[in-house]
Design a protein around this motif. Sequence first.
Motif, PDB file in Angstrom:
ATOM      1  N   LEU A   8       0.869  -1.173   0.000  1.00  0.00           N
ATOM      2  CA  LEU A   8       0.000   0.000   0.000  1.00  0.00           C
ATOM      3  C   LEU A   8       0.901   1.216   0.000  1.00  0.00           C
ATOM      4  O   LEU A   8       1.768   1.356   0.874  1.00  0.00           O
ATOM      5  CB  LEU A   8      -0.904  -0.007   1.233  1.00  0.00           C
ATOM      6  CG  LEU A   8      -1.888   1.150   1.386  1.00  0.00           C
ATOM      7  CD1 LEU A   8      -2.898   1.162   0.246  1.00  0.00           C
ATOM      8  CD2 LEU A   8      -2.609   1.051   2.719  1.00  0.00           C
ATOM      9  N   ASP A   9       0.722   2.088  -0.979  1.00  0.00           N
ATOM     10  CA  ASP A   9       1.594   3.242  -1.131  1.00  0.00           C
ATOM     11  C   ASP A   9       0.740   4.472  -1.425  1.00  0.00           C
ATOM     12  O   ASP A   9      -0.295   4.374  -2.085  1.00  0.00           O
ATOM     13  CB  ASP A   9       2.571   2.987  -2.282  1.00  0.00           C
ATOM     14  CG  ASP A   9       3.611   4.080  -2.433  1.00  0.00           C
ATOM     15  OD1 ASP A   9       4.011   4.685  -1.421  1.00  0.00           O
ATOM     16  OD2 ASP A   9       4.026   4.328  -3.582  1.00  0.00           O
ATOM     17  N   GLN A  10       1.167   5.615  -0.913  1.00  0.00           N
ATOM     18  CA  GLN A  10       0.518   6.887  -1.204  1.00  0.00           C
ATOM     19  C   GLN A  10       1.571   7.830  -1.769  1.00  0.00           C
ATOM     20  O   GLN A  10       2.165   8.619  -1.033  1.00  0.00           O
ATOM     21  CB  GLN A  10      -0.131   7.465   0.049  1.00  0.00           C
ATOM     22  CG  GLN A  10      -1.334   6.652   0.501  1.00  0.00           C
ATOM     23  CD  GLN A  10      -2.033   7.295   1.674  1.00  0.00           C
ATOM     24  OE1 GLN A  10      -1.746   6.984   2.802  1.00  0.00           O
ATOM     25  NE2 GLN A  10      -2.951   8.196   1.371  1.00  0.00           N
ATOM     26  N   PRO A  11       1.824   7.770  -3.092  1.00  0.00           N
ATOM     27  CA  PRO A  11       2.866   8.599  -3.690  1.00  0.00           C
ATOM     28  C   PRO A  11       2.569  10.102  -3.641  1.00  0.00           C
ATOM     29  O   PRO A  11       3.475  10.911  -3.742  1.00  0.00           O
ATOM     30  CB  PRO A  11       2.937   8.112  -5.137  1.00  0.00           C
ATOM     31  CG  PRO A  11       1.779   7.212  -5.338  1.00  0.00           C
ATOM     32  CD  PRO A  11       1.194   6.872  -4.037  1.00  0.00           C
ATOM     33  N   ALA A  12       1.294  10.468  -3.472  1.00  0.00           N
ATOM     34  CA  ALA A  12       0.881  11.862  -3.332  1.00  0.00           C
ATOM     35  C   ALA A  12      -0.330  11.886  -2.403  1.00  0.00           C
ATOM     36  O   ALA A  12      -0.986  10.853  -2.229  1.00  0.00           O
ATOM     37  CB  ALA A  12       0.528  12.447  -4.704  1.00  0.00           C
ATOM     38  N   PRO A  13      -0.643  13.038  -1.815  1.00  0.00           N
ATOM     39  CA  PRO A  13      -1.776  13.085  -0.873  1.00  0.00           C
ATOM     40  C   PRO A  13      -3.109  12.633  -1.477  1.00  0.00           C
ATOM     41  O   PRO A  13      -3.962  12.118  -0.769  1.00  0.00           O
ATOM     42  CB  PRO A  13      -1.840  14.561  -0.471  1.00  0.00           C
ATOM     43  CG  PRO A  13      -0.470  15.081  -0.701  1.00  0.00           C
ATOM     44  CD  PRO A  13       0.074  14.312  -1.868  1.00  0.00           C
ATOM     45  N   ASP A  14      -3.289  12.816  -2.786  1.00  0.00           N
ATOM     46  CA  ASP A  14      -4.550  12.439  -3.423  1.00  0.00           C
ATOM     47  C   ASP A  14      -4.445  11.132  -4.221  1.00  0.00           C
ATOM     48  O   ASP A  14      -5.310  10.835  -5.043  1.00  0.00           O
ATOM     49  CB  ASP A  14      -5.036  13.558  -4.337  1.00  0.00           C
ATOM     50  CG  ASP A  14      -4.136  13.770  -5.547  1.00  0.00           C
ATOM     51  OD1 ASP A  14      -2.951  13.345  -5.500  1.00  0.00           O
ATOM     52  OD2 ASP A  14      -4.602  14.344  -6.545  1.00  0.00           O
ATOM     53  N   GLU A  15      -3.395  10.345  -3.962  1.00  0.00           N
ATOM     54  CA  GLU A  15      -3.148   9.138  -4.751  1.00  0.00           C
ATOM     55  C   GLU A  15      -2.874   7.939  -3.842  1.00  0.00           C
ATOM     56  O   GLU A  15      -2.169   8.055  -2.848  1.00  0.00           O
ATOM     57  CB  GLU A  15      -1.944   9.388  -5.661  1.00  0.00           C
ATOM     58  CG  GLU A  15      -1.809   8.433  -6.799  1.00  0.00           C
ATOM     59  CD  GLU A  15      -0.702   8.862  -7.762  1.00  0.00           C
ATOM     60  OE1 GLU A  15      -0.240   7.997  -8.515  1.00  0.00           O
ATOM     61  OE2 GLU A  15      -0.292  10.051  -7.742  1.00  0.00           O
ATOM     62  N   ILE A  16      -3.453   6.793  -4.218  1.00  0.00           N
ATOM     63  CA  ILE A  16      -3.242   5.534  -3.492  1.00  0.00           C
ATOM     64  C   ILE A  16      -2.944   4.450  -4.515  1.00  0.00           C
ATOM     65  O   ILE A  16      -3.609   4.370  -5.547  1.00  0.00           O
ATOM     66  CB  ILE A  16      -4.495   5.126  -2.683  1.00  0.00           C
ATOM     67  CG1 ILE A  16      -4.860   6.208  -1.675  1.00  0.00           C
ATOM     68  CG2 ILE A  16      -4.295   3.777  -1.999  1.00  0.00           C
ATOM     69  CD1 ILE A  16      -6.248   6.046  -1.078  1.00  0.00           C
ATOM     70  N   ARG A  17      -1.968   3.615  -4.197  1.00  0.00           N
ATOM     71  CA  ARG A  17      -1.655   2.448  -5.023  1.00  0.00           C
ATOM     72  C   ARG A  17      -1.534   1.240  -4.117  1.00  0.00           C
ATOM     73  O   ARG A  17      -0.957   1.328  -3.033  1.00  0.00           O
ATOM     74  CB  ARG A  17      -0.363   2.638  -5.800  1.00  0.00           C
ATOM     75  CG  ARG A  17      -0.462   3.705  -6.844  1.00  0.00           C
ATOM     76  CD  ARG A  17       0.759   3.736  -7.718  1.00  0.00           C
ATOM     77  NE  ARG A  17       0.620   4.835  -8.655  1.00  0.00           N
ATOM     78  CZ  ARG A  17       1.615   5.531  -9.136  1.00  0.00           C
ATOM     79  NH1 ARG A  17       2.852   5.234  -8.774  1.00  0.00           N
ATOM     80  NH2 ARG A  17       1.409   6.508  -9.972  1.00  0.00           N
ATOM     81  N   HIS A  83      -5.275   1.422  -8.412  1.00  0.00           N
ATOM     82  CA  HIS A  83      -4.803   2.795  -8.559  1.00  0.00           C
ATOM     83  C   HIS A  83      -5.994   3.710  -8.251  1.00  0.00           C
ATOM     84  O   HIS A  83      -7.044   3.572  -8.875  1.00  0.00           O
ATOM     85  CB  HIS A  83      -4.325   3.070  -9.987  1.00  0.00           C
ATOM     86  CG  HIS A  83      -3.408   2.018 -10.523  1.00  0.00           C
ATOM     87  ND1 HIS A  83      -2.044   2.102 -10.392  1.00  0.00           N
ATOM     88  CD2 HIS A  83      -3.648   0.859 -11.162  1.00  0.00           C
ATOM     89  CE1 HIS A  83      -1.483   1.029 -10.952  1.00  0.00           C
ATOM     90  NE2 HIS A  83      -2.447   0.264 -11.416  1.00  0.00           N
ATOM     91  N   VAL A  84      -5.814   4.631  -7.311  1.00  0.00           N
ATOM     92  CA  VAL A  84      -6.902   5.516  -6.892  1.00  0.00           C
ATOM     93  C   VAL A  84      -6.393   6.950  -6.859  1.00  0.00           C
ATOM     94  O   VAL A  84      -5.271   7.207  -6.441  1.00  0.00           O
ATOM     95  CB  VAL A  84      -7.401   5.136  -5.473  1.00  0.00           C
ATOM     96  CG1 VAL A  84      -8.496   6.086  -5.016  1.00  0.00           C
ATOM     97  CG2 VAL A  84      -7.884   3.702  -5.424  1.00  0.00           C
ATOM     98  N   LYS A  85      -7.251   7.878  -7.317  1.00  0.00           N
ATOM     99  CA  LYS A  85      -6.963   9.310  -7.201  1.00  0.00           C
ATOM    100  C   LYS A  85      -8.214   9.987  -6.681  1.00  0.00           C
ATOM    101  O   LYS A  85      -9.317   9.660  -7.113  1.00  0.00           O
ATOM    102  CB  LYS A  85      -6.602   9.911  -8.557  1.00  0.00           C
ATOM    103  CG  LYS A  85      -5.164   9.717  -8.949  1.00  0.00           C
ATOM    104  CD  LYS A  85      -4.804  10.622 -10.077  1.00  0.00           C
ATOM    105  CE  LYS A  85      -3.570  11.366  -9.645  1.00  0.00           C
ATOM    106  NZ  LYS A  85      -3.041  12.277 -10.588  1.00  0.00           N
ATOM    107  N   GLY A  86      -8.032  10.920  -5.740  1.00  0.00           N
ATOM    108  CA  GLY A  86      -9.176  11.678  -5.279  1.00  0.00           C
ATOM    109  C   GLY A  86      -9.041  12.143  -3.850  1.00  0.00           C
ATOM    110  O   GLY A  86      -8.151  11.727  -3.117  1.00  0.00           O
ATOM    111  N   THR A  87      -9.951  13.024  -3.471  1.00  0.00           N
ATOM    112  CA  THR A  87     -10.024  13.550  -2.117  1.00  0.00           C
ATOM    113  C   THR A  87     -11.491  13.823  -1.798  1.00  0.00           C
ATOM    114  O   THR A  87     -12.356  13.736  -2.666  1.00  0.00           O
ATOM    115  CB  THR A  87      -9.235  14.865  -1.985  1.00  0.00           C
ATOM    116  OG1 THR A  87      -9.755  15.803  -2.927  1.00  0.00           O
ATOM    117  CG2 THR A  87      -7.761  14.665  -2.226  1.00  0.00           C
ATOM    118  N   ASP A  88     -11.752  14.162  -0.549  1.00  0.00           N
ATOM    119  CA  ASP A  88     -13.107  14.498  -0.106  1.00  0.00           C
ATOM    120  C   ASP A  88     -14.112  13.396  -0.425  1.00  0.00           C
ATOM    121  O   ASP A  88     -15.253  13.654  -0.770  1.00  0.00           O
ATOM    122  CB  ASP A  88     -13.579  15.825  -0.713  1.00  0.00           C
ATOM    123  CG  ASP A  88     -12.705  16.987  -0.275  1.00  0.00           C
ATOM    124  OD1 ASP A  88     -12.243  16.976   0.890  1.00  0.00           O
ATOM    125  OD2 ASP A  88     -12.480  17.894  -1.091  1.00  0.00           O
TER     126      ASP A  88
END
Length: 114
Positions: A8-17, A83-88
Amino acid sequence: MWFLLLDLDQPAPDEIRAGVVVNGDSPWFDGHFPDSPILPGIAQLKMVADVIGKARHQSLWVKRLHRVKFKRIVKPGELLEIHVKGTDNQYSFRITHNAEDVCYGMMSLDGKRH
């Protein structure tokens, strides 16, 4: 978890892999289908929501789905990349296997079970 979370990795605050595997003894494969088990689409969506919840350290529930497409059958033991991108609590997602699309779309999540 009902699947094996390999990384589980979060390369950016709005990204999850995440890398995941669903073993053949998972209850999702029971009766779906006896001679050729496949992972149901609802299980794939639940897996994405669970990975997001794990990364955000909270229990999240699917509130709404948008533009979801299933492109490929998932067999027991296959390595999947999420692969996930998003917030809120609004996320776009993609599940792949060997760089081939399995499923993608958008989901809204909520901390409350409806």
